[in-house]
Design a protein around this motif. Structure first.
Motif, PDB file in Angstrom:
ATOM      1  N   HIS A  34       3.428   4.055  -8.651  1.00  0.00           N
ATOM      2  CA  HIS A  34       2.137   3.672  -9.231  1.00  0.00           C
ATOM      3  C   HIS A  34       1.116   3.377  -8.123  1.00  0.00           C
ATOM      4  N   ALA A  35       1.534   2.663  -7.087  1.00  0.00           N
ATOM      5  CA  ALA A  35       0.628   2.332  -5.981  1.00  0.00           C
ATOM      6  C   ALA A  35       0.132   3.595  -5.280  1.00  0.00           C
ATOM      7  N   VAL A  36       1.038   4.534  -4.990  1.00  0.00           N
ATOM      8  CA  VAL A  36       0.643   5.768  -4.302  1.00  0.00           C
ATOM      9  C   VAL A  36      -0.319   6.582  -5.170  1.00  0.00           C
ATOM     10  N   ARG A  37      -0.046   6.656  -6.462  1.00  0.00           N
ATOM     11  CA  ARG A  37      -0.948   7.409  -7.348  1.00  0.00           C
ATOM     12  C   ARG A  37      -2.343   6.773  -7.367  1.00  0.00           C
ATOM     13  N   GLU A  38      -2.408   5.451  -7.425  1.00  0.00           N
ATOM     14  CA  GLU A  38      -3.708   4.770  -7.405  1.00  0.00           C
ATOM     15  C   GLU A  38      -4.421   5.002  -6.071  1.00  0.00           C
ATOM     16  N   LEU A  39      -3.686   4.905  -4.980  1.00  0.00           N
ATOM     17  CA  LEU A  39      -4.293   5.101  -3.654  1.00  0.00           C
ATOM     18  C   LEU A  39      -4.820   6.521  -3.486  1.00  0.00           C
ATOM     19  N   MET A  40      -4.041   7.506  -3.923  1.00  0.00           N
ATOM     20  CA  MET A  40      -4.478   8.901  -3.776  1.00  0.00           C
ATOM     21  C   MET A  40      -5.669   9.217  -4.674  1.00  0.00           C
ATOM     22  N   ALA A  41      -5.899   8.410  -5.700  1.00  0.00           N
ATOM     23  CA  ALA A  41      -7.049   8.618  -6.585  1.00  0.00           C
ATOM     24  C   ALA A  41      -8.350   8.123  -5.950  1.00  0.00           C
ATOM     25  N   SER A  53      -3.041   0.680   8.864  1.00  0.00           N
ATOM     26  CA  SER A  53      -1.786   0.334   8.206  1.00  0.00           C
ATOM     27  C   SER A  53      -2.004  -0.944   7.426  1.00  0.00           C
ATOM     28  N   PHE A  54      -1.452  -0.982   6.230  1.00  0.00           N
ATOM     29  CA  PHE A  54      -1.527  -2.150   5.370  1.00  0.00           C
ATOM     30  C   PHE A  54      -0.102  -2.676   5.226  1.00  0.00           C
ATOM     31  N   LEU A  55       0.129  -3.880   5.722  1.00  0.00           N
ATOM     32  CA  LEU A  55       1.465  -4.457   5.793  1.00  0.00           C
ATOM     33  C   LEU A  55       1.633  -5.487   4.684  1.00  0.00           C
ATOM     34  N   THR A  56       2.721  -5.368   3.942  1.00  0.00           N
ATOM     35  CA  THR A  56       2.979  -6.269   2.817  1.00  0.00           C
ATOM     36  C   THR A  56       4.166  -7.180   3.131  1.00  0.00           C
ATOM     37  N   PRO A  57       4.161  -8.407   2.622  1.00  0.00           N
ATOM     38  CA  PRO A  57       5.261  -9.331   2.908  1.00  0.00           C
ATOM     39  C   PRO A  57       6.573  -8.961   2.209  1.00  0.00           C
ATOM     40  N   LYS A  58       6.492  -8.162   1.162  1.00  0.00           N
ATOM     41  CA  LYS A  58       7.685  -7.727   0.432  1.00  0.00           C
ATOM     42  C   LYS A  58       7.609  -6.226   0.215  1.00  0.00           C
ATOM     43  N   ALA A  59       8.768  -5.620   0.019  1.00  0.00           N
ATOM     44  CA  ALA A  59       8.838  -4.177  -0.207  1.00  0.00           C
ATOM     45  C   ALA A  59       8.196  -3.817  -1.541  1.00  0.00           C
ATOM     46  N   ILE A  60       7.387  -2.772  -1.546  1.00  0.00           N
ATOM     47  CA  ILE A  60       6.804  -2.293  -2.805  1.00  0.00           C
ATOM     48  C   ILE A  60       7.325  -0.910  -3.181  1.00  0.00           C
ATOM     49  N   SER A  61       8.159  -0.339  -2.312  1.00  0.00           N
ATOM     50  CA  SER A  61       8.744   0.963  -2.615  1.00  0.00           C
ATOM     51  C   SER A  61      10.213   0.947  -2.213  1.00  0.00           C
ATOM     52  N   SER A  62      10.915   2.012  -2.573  1.00  0.00           N
ATOM     53  CA  SER A  62      12.322   2.112  -2.220  1.00  0.00           C
ATOM     54  C   SER A  62      12.462   2.207  -0.699  1.00  0.00           C
ATOM     55  N   TYR A  63      13.664   1.996  -0.216  1.00  0.00           N
ATOM     56  CA  TYR A  63      13.906   1.976   1.232  1.00  0.00           C
ATOM     57  C   TYR A  63      14.026   3.382   1.784  1.00  0.00           C
ATOM     58  N   ARG A  64      12.869   4.006   1.905  1.00  0.00           N
ATOM     59  CA  ARG A  64      12.758   5.328   2.492  1.00  0.00           C
ATOM     60  C   ARG A  64      11.332   5.497   2.971  1.00  0.00           C
ATOM     61  N   VAL A  65      11.102   6.467   3.782  1.00  0.00           N
ATOM     62  CA  VAL A  65       9.764   6.766   4.279  1.00  0.00           C
ATOM     63  C   VAL A  65       9.320   8.059   3.611  1.00  0.00           C
ATOM     64  N   GLU A  66       8.154   8.043   3.006  1.00  0.00           N
ATOM     65  CA  GLU A  66       7.610   9.248   2.376  1.00  0.00           C
ATOM     66  C   GLU A  66       6.207   9.505   2.903  1.00  0.00           C
ATOM     67  N   TYR A  67       5.827  10.751   2.886  1.00  0.00           N
ATOM     68  CA  TYR A  67       4.553  11.193   3.435  1.00  0.00           C
ATOM     69  C   TYR A  67       3.850  12.046   2.382  1.00  0.00           C
ATOM     70  N   PHE A  68       2.581  11.740   2.123  1.00  0.00           N
ATOM     71  CA  PHE A  68       1.816  12.486   1.127  1.00  0.00           C
ATOM     72  C   PHE A  68       0.483  12.905   1.717  1.00  0.00           C
ATOM     73  N   LYS A  69       0.101  14.131   1.445  1.00  0.00           N
ATOM     74  CA  LYS A  69      -1.175  14.667   1.910  1.00  0.00           C
ATOM     75  C   LYS A  69      -1.945  15.114   0.670  1.00  0.00           C
ATOM     76  N   ARG A  70      -3.234  14.800   0.633  1.00  0.00           N
ATOM     77  CA  ARG A  70      -4.038  15.094  -0.551  1.00  0.00           C
ATOM     78  C   ARG A  70      -3.908  16.552  -0.996  1.00  0.00           C
ATOM     79  N   ASP A  71      -3.981  17.486  -0.071  1.00  0.00           N
ATOM     80  CA  ASP A  71      -3.938  18.908  -0.421  1.00  0.00           C
ATOM     81  C   ASP A  71      -2.644  19.324  -1.118  1.00  0.00           C
ATOM     82  N   PHE A  72      -1.558  18.596  -0.865  1.00  0.00           N
ATOM     83  CA  PHE A  72      -0.254  18.971  -1.415  1.00  0.00           C
ATOM     84  C   PHE A  72       0.306  17.914  -2.358  1.00  0.00           C
TER      85      PHE A  72
END
Length: 115
Positions: free
Chosen positions: A60-67, A24-43
């Motif tokens: 943008h962060a999720v797209r970079e991470l999944m790349a 887990s990578f914990l950030t001092p400030k929110a970088i996404s909207s206040y919701r929990v989302e789950y992404f799997k490479r295959d989908f």
């Protein structure tokens, strides 16, 4: 803590789970909207609406991470990014890049739009 803590360099804390493939990578400030989302490479291509719901910076962060090679799953909360990697990928190969992606997202969050 380091006394040379520079506010222009946001800190990202890394939590190592008992499962060695997850961190887990914990950030001092929110970088996404206040919701929990789950992404799997295959989908990932099928989750366009969920990615967009994270807000511009989170999306943008999720797209970079999944790349990144070896990333299998991402769970994102406003101040936490949970990542599962493949067993063939070493954390040493991707962790620094993950942290840099999150730091860029935090810096973007600091930019204030002036009207």
């Amino acid at each position: 803590m380091n006394s040379e803590n520079n506010t222009s360099t946001p800190q990202v804390l890394v939590y190592r789970h008992p499962n060695p493939e997850i961190r887990s990578f914990l950030t001092p400030k929110a970088i996404s909207s206040y919701r929990v989302e789950y992404f799997k490479r295959d989908f990932f291509d099928q989750s366009e609406a969920s990615v967009k719901s994270l807000g511009l910076i989170g999306e943008h962060a999720v797209r970079e991470l999944m790349a990144l090679p070896g990333i299998e799953e991402i769970h994102i909360k406003p101040r936490e990014v949970w990542i599962k990697k493949s067993t063939a990928t070493a954390w040493d190969d991707i962790e620094d890049e993950i942290i840099q992606i999150l730091k860029r997202a935090l810096r973007k969050k600091e930019i204030v739009r002036v009207k």
